[in-house]
Design a protein around this motif. Structure first.
Motif, PDB file in Angstrom:
ATOM      1  N   GLU A  32       0.866  -1.090  -0.080  1.00  0.00           N
ATOM      2  CA  GLU A  32      -0.170  -0.220  -0.356  1.00  0.00           C
ATOM      3  C   GLU A  32       1.026   1.170  -0.141  1.00  0.00           C
ATOM      4  O   GLU A  32       0.793   2.262  -1.040  1.00  0.00           O
ATOM      5  CB  GLU A  32      -0.940   0.118   1.241  1.00  0.00           C
ATOM      6  N   ARG A  33       1.843   1.230   0.692  1.00  0.00           N
ATOM      7  CA  ARG A  33       2.737   2.495   0.965  1.00  0.00           C
ATOM      8  C   ARG A  33       3.543   2.549  -0.522  1.00  0.00           C
ATOM      9  O   ARG A  33       3.759   3.641  -0.857  1.00  0.00           O
ATOM     10  CB  ARG A  33       3.843   2.309   2.085  1.00  0.00           C
ATOM     11  N   LEU A  34       3.957   1.544  -1.080  1.00  0.00           N
ATOM     12  CA  LEU A  34       4.717   1.590  -2.339  1.00  0.00           C
ATOM     13  C   LEU A  34       3.722   2.462  -3.617  1.00  0.00           C
ATOM     14  O   LEU A  34       3.902   3.140  -4.237  1.00  0.00           O
ATOM     15  CB  LEU A  34       4.946   0.242  -3.031  1.00  0.00           C
ATOM     16  N   ALA A  35       2.245   1.931  -3.126  1.00  0.00           N
ATOM     17  CA  ALA A  35       1.098   2.501  -4.219  1.00  0.00           C
ATOM     18  C   ALA A  35       1.171   4.020  -3.872  1.00  0.00           C
ATOM     19  O   ALA A  35       1.063   4.936  -4.808  1.00  0.00           O
ATOM     20  CB  ALA A  35      -0.009   1.895  -4.117  1.00  0.00           C
ATOM     21  N   GLU A  36       1.129   4.351  -2.707  1.00  0.00           N
ATOM     22  CA  GLU A  36       0.935   5.875  -2.265  1.00  0.00           C
ATOM     23  C   GLU A  36       1.995   6.399  -2.765  1.00  0.00           C
ATOM     24  O   GLU A  36       2.014   7.742  -3.241  1.00  0.00           O
ATOM     25  CB  GLU A  36       0.764   5.953  -0.807  1.00  0.00           C
ATOM     26  N   GLU A  37       3.502   6.220  -2.803  1.00  0.00           N
ATOM     27  CA  GLU A  37       4.742   6.793  -2.960  1.00  0.00           C
ATOM     28  C   GLU A  37       4.457   6.816  -4.671  1.00  0.00           C
ATOM     29  O   GLU A  37       5.166   7.970  -5.063  1.00  0.00           O
ATOM     30  CB  GLU A  37       5.753   5.657  -2.576  1.00  0.00           C
ATOM     31  N   GLY A  38       3.856   5.787  -5.231  1.00  0.00           N
ATOM     32  CA  GLY A  38       3.829   6.313  -6.726  1.00  0.00           C
ATOM     33  C   GLY A  38       2.985   7.123  -7.086  1.00  0.00           C
ATOM     34  O   GLY A  38       3.386   7.866  -7.944  1.00  0.00           O
ATOM     35  N   GLN A  39       1.753   7.308  -6.280  1.00  0.00           N
ATOM     36  CA  GLN A  39       1.279   8.426  -6.544  1.00  0.00           C
ATOM     37  C   GLN A  39       1.757   9.808  -6.031  1.00  0.00           C
ATOM     38  O   GLN A  39       1.615  10.813  -6.867  1.00  0.00           O
ATOM     39  CB  GLN A  39      -0.176   8.433  -5.885  1.00  0.00           C
ATOM     40  N   ARG A  40       2.421   9.624  -5.017  1.00  0.00           N
ATOM     41  CA  ARG A  40       3.398  11.081  -4.892  1.00  0.00           C
ATOM     42  C   ARG A  40       4.210  11.308  -5.827  1.00  0.00           C
ATOM     43  O   ARG A  40       4.566  12.416  -6.334  1.00  0.00           O
ATOM     44  CB  ARG A  40       3.973  10.845  -3.453  1.00  0.00           C
ATOM     45  N   LEU A  41       4.881  10.245  -6.407  1.00  0.00           N
ATOM     46  CA  LEU A  41       5.911  10.585  -7.569  1.00  0.00           C
ATOM     47  C   LEU A  41       5.243  11.269  -8.517  1.00  0.00           C
ATOM     48  O   LEU A  41       5.824  12.282  -9.312  1.00  0.00           O
ATOM     49  CB  LEU A  41       6.671   9.339  -7.750  1.00  0.00           C
TER      50      LEU A  41
END
Length: 167
Positions: A32-41
């Motif tokens: 989930e954090r990886l997906a959130e980080e992708g959104q942030r990027l």
């Protein structure tokens, strides 16, 4: 883990009655954090850089994620089923990152998510946990060959000029 979370061991076991339940929760949260980080990027770095930065992040985090997944699989947990919702969110982020990079003109328009995923998986470190034999599927001779140096370049794990990403 209880000490790091600053809670008692009983609190951990109340929420996670088995080691497998705890590992599953950690794995799902990491995805989930990886997906959130992708959104942030996508928001902060722009489409021309976000996809490559996301690849770097995935490559950096994969050994730990793989260790959790291996521990769960060894315990008989269906890792795909356990992480299916988080995996779906990651796929959606990857679709958005690819689309943005294609619209920015930094990635070939004919590249699709299955090929992009294969490129990413081909660059992931597949080493087993220390002291454990590798599965035949992860043995070096069964993996796609890495492009020389592509996984070592800081800030650009997937060296675009060496892989079939760019036009």
């Amino acid at each position: 883990m209880a000490r790091e979370a600053k809670v008692g061991i009983a609190t951990v076991f109340r929420h996670f009655p088995t080691k497998e339940a705890l590992l599953e929760a950690v794995l799902v949260r990491r995805l989930e954090r990886l997906a959130e980080e992708g959104q942030r990027l996508m928001t902060e770095t722009g489409p021309a850089h976000a996809l490559f930065a996301f690849f770097d992040l995935v490559l950096h985090q994969s050994p730990v994620k793989n260790a959790f997944a291996a521990a769960l699989a060894d315990a008989g947990v269906d890792v795909r089923a356990a992480a299916s919702e988080a995996g779906h969110a990651l796929r959606e982020v990857l679709i958005a990152l690819l689309d943005g990079a294609q619209q920015a003109g930094v990635v070939r328009r004919d590249l699709e998510v299955p090929e992009l995923t294969a490129i990413l998986v081909g660059h992931l470190p597949h080493a087993g946990a220390p002291g454990r034999p590798r599965s035949p599927r992860c043995a070096p001779e069964s993996r796609p060959r890495r492009t020389e140096g592509a996984h070592r370049e800081p800030g650009r794990a997937i060296a675009a000029r060496r892989l079939p990403l760019l036009k």
